[in-house]
Write a protein that holds these residues in place. Structure first.
Motif, PDB file in Angstrom:
ATOM      1  N   ASP A 249       0.725  -1.348   0.011  1.00  0.00           N
ATOM      2  CA  ASP A 249      -0.177   0.183   0.032  1.00  0.00           C
ATOM      3  C   ASP A 249       0.766   1.307   0.026  1.00  0.00           C
ATOM      4  N   ARG A 254       2.592   7.357   1.379  1.00  0.00           N
ATOM      5  CA  ARG A 254       1.510   7.996   1.917  1.00  0.00           C
ATOM      6  C   ARG A 254       1.802   8.727   3.160  1.00  0.00           C
ATOM      7  N   GLU A 272      -9.129  14.738   3.462  1.00  0.00           N
ATOM      8  CA  GLU A 272      -9.197  13.691   2.397  1.00  0.00           C
ATOM      9  C   GLU A 272      -8.407  12.514   2.966  1.00  0.00           C
ATOM     10  N   PHE A 273      -7.106  12.947   3.418  1.00  0.00           N
ATOM     11  CA  PHE A 273      -6.203  11.934   3.854  1.00  0.00           C
ATOM     12  C   PHE A 273      -7.029  11.242   5.259  1.00  0.00           C
ATOM     13  N   GLU A 275     -10.144  11.115   5.854  1.00  0.00           N
ATOM     14  CA  GLU A 275     -11.233  10.137   5.491  1.00  0.00           C
ATOM     15  C   GLU A 275     -10.805   8.855   4.984  1.00  0.00           C
ATOM     16  N   SER A 276      -9.779   8.803   4.250  1.00  0.00           N
ATOM     17  CA  SER A 276      -9.317   7.661   3.737  1.00  0.00           C
ATOM     18  C   SER A 276      -8.657   6.883   4.677  1.00  0.00           C
ATOM     19  N   LYS A 279     -10.502   4.390   6.838  1.00  0.00           N
ATOM     20  CA  LYS A 279     -11.109   3.209   6.517  1.00  0.00           C
ATOM     21  C   LYS A 279      -9.997   1.912   6.231  1.00  0.00           C
ATOM     22  N   TRP A 280      -9.005   1.959   6.648  1.00  0.00           N
ATOM     23  CA  TRP A 280      -7.823   1.319   6.337  1.00  0.00           C
ATOM     24  C   TRP A 280      -8.118  -0.079   7.666  1.00  0.00           C
ATOM     25  N   LYS A 353     -11.339   8.951  12.056  1.00  0.00           N
ATOM     26  CA  LYS A 353     -11.367  10.217  11.044  1.00  0.00           C
ATOM     27  C   LYS A 353     -11.062  11.515  11.935  1.00  0.00           C
TER      28      LYS A 353
END
Length: 381
Positions: A249, A254, A272-273, A275-276, A279-280, A353
């Protein structure tokens, strides 16, 4: 479990084999080593070597009746005790023995989190209860069935509360031909009354090279990825196996992008980071933060004039050197502190988040506005 199947620890293996050859087998031995160092695997291999019917100079034969039973953990003179998540007060380790065999055979380097998942225990409290202590006394009062010795391997005796004092007499004066092998990670959490009755064997963390070679040879991880994982795993095979299960990944990309966006005060990208990252999944989030902490510690090495001690892939080392030119020790230490606090809260089920966004804002304050967190020992100069 053969000694040859265990990663590294050559000196420990030789020492254990020598105790058998010289007939200096201690009736109570404590294998003390960090998670993922192979302490539990060493204890099982040692018990198998003692019981082997055709032992070799450097290992068990692996083929005799005793070894075949040890390989499946079904030898009648081999007993296990371990923390479990009791549903009823009369539950003992035997209630979960099939799950235990499956978990150990799949991964001899397992930790409590993996054991918890095996039992679907969620966040229940693990312990070794009084019923288990009484069961141990009953089991060990019997004579050996097949081997010269009967063996009890207790994994994580730290989870014995005051009930552990029930075992003091049998540990100090065990029945004839009885061995206690305790496998622990934290000496300070073991009852002193038990600690004083065992012979201590300290097991060091594995070298990065041992872990790297294991990943390449046994897990079939590509060399470059194995190098990154071994560096991140801190000598733990368990952590290395966890990391190798992840998809590729681009953790490095990242994390460095996160730092650049924080330094540039790019609010939209940071949202945005966050929020992403939310979900990990918790384990991936923890591994990401752990990686970031280690990378920033390498920055501190450069700032301290110890660049020659850095062992990183070329692209990561290049970033570390460049990044060190835009920060100082105080800033870097503050960044690491924020990451470690985030790791702590992720383990305790914080909202990811909100958490990642908060850390992003703290990064921006430190990197962009030269503002260190209040109430800390940091003094910006």
């Amino acid at each position: 479990m053969l000694f040859s199947e265990i990663v590294g620890q050559k000196d420990i293996k030789r020492q254990l084999i020598r105790t058998v050859a010289e007939q200096r087998i201690s009736h109570a031995r404590l294998f003390l080593g960090p998670e993922g160092s192979g302490s539990l695997a060493l204890a099982v291999a040692y018990a198998q070597y003692i019981s082997c019917e055709n032992r070799q100079p450097e290992d068990s034969c692996g083929e005799c009746s005793s070894c075949r039973k040890y390989n499946r953990l079904i030898h009648p003179d081999l007993h296990f005790s371990y923390p479990f998540f009791a549903k009823h007060k009369e539950d003992t380790a035997l209630s979960f023995i099939e799950e235990w065999r499956e978990a150990f055979i799949r991964n001899p380097y397992l930790n409590l989190d993996e054991w918890r998942l095996q039992l679907d225990a969620d966040n229940k409290q693990a312990n070794i209860n009084i019923a288990e202590c009484h069961q141990i006394i009953r089991k060990l009062s019997m004579k050996p069935f097949e081997s010269e010795f009967k063996v009890l391997i207790m994994w994580l005796p730290e989870y014995l509360d005051k009930e552990g004092n029930t075992l003091l007499k049998i540990i100090e004066e065990p029945p004839q031909k009885t061995l206690f092998l305790l496998v622990a990670q934290n000496q300070d959490q073991i009852l002193n009354t038990i600690l004083s009755r065992t012979q201590l064997l300290k097991i060091n963390r594995l070298s990065d090279e041992d872990v790297r070679q294991h990943l390449i040879d046994k897990v079939h991880v590509p060399a470059l990825q194995a190098e990154r994982i071994s560096y991140l795993s801190e000598g733990s095979v368990q952590m290395a196996i966890q990391l190798s299960r992840e998809e590729n990944d681009n953790t490095f990309g990242r994390f460095t992008e996160w730092l650049r966006n924080s330094f540039g005060n790019k609010g939209l990208q940071l949202i945005e980071f966050s929020e992403s990252a939310s979900k990990w999944g918790r384990e991936n989030q923890k591994n990401f933060l752990r990686y970031g902490s280690k990378l920033l510690r390498e920055v501190m090495m450069v700032l301290s004039g110890a660049e020659n001690l850095i062992h990183l892939p070329e692209n990561e080392k290049e970033f570390v050197v460049k990044f060190s030119r835009s920060v100082d020790l105080n800033k870097t230490e503050a960044l690491i502190s924020e990451i470690e606090k985030a790791h702590y809260h992720i383990e305790r089920n914080a909202n990811p988040k909100i958490l990642f966004l908060d850390v992003s804002l703290q990064f921006t304050r430190i990197l962009k506005f030269n503002t260190l967190p209040k109430g800390t020992h940091y003094i910006y100069q």
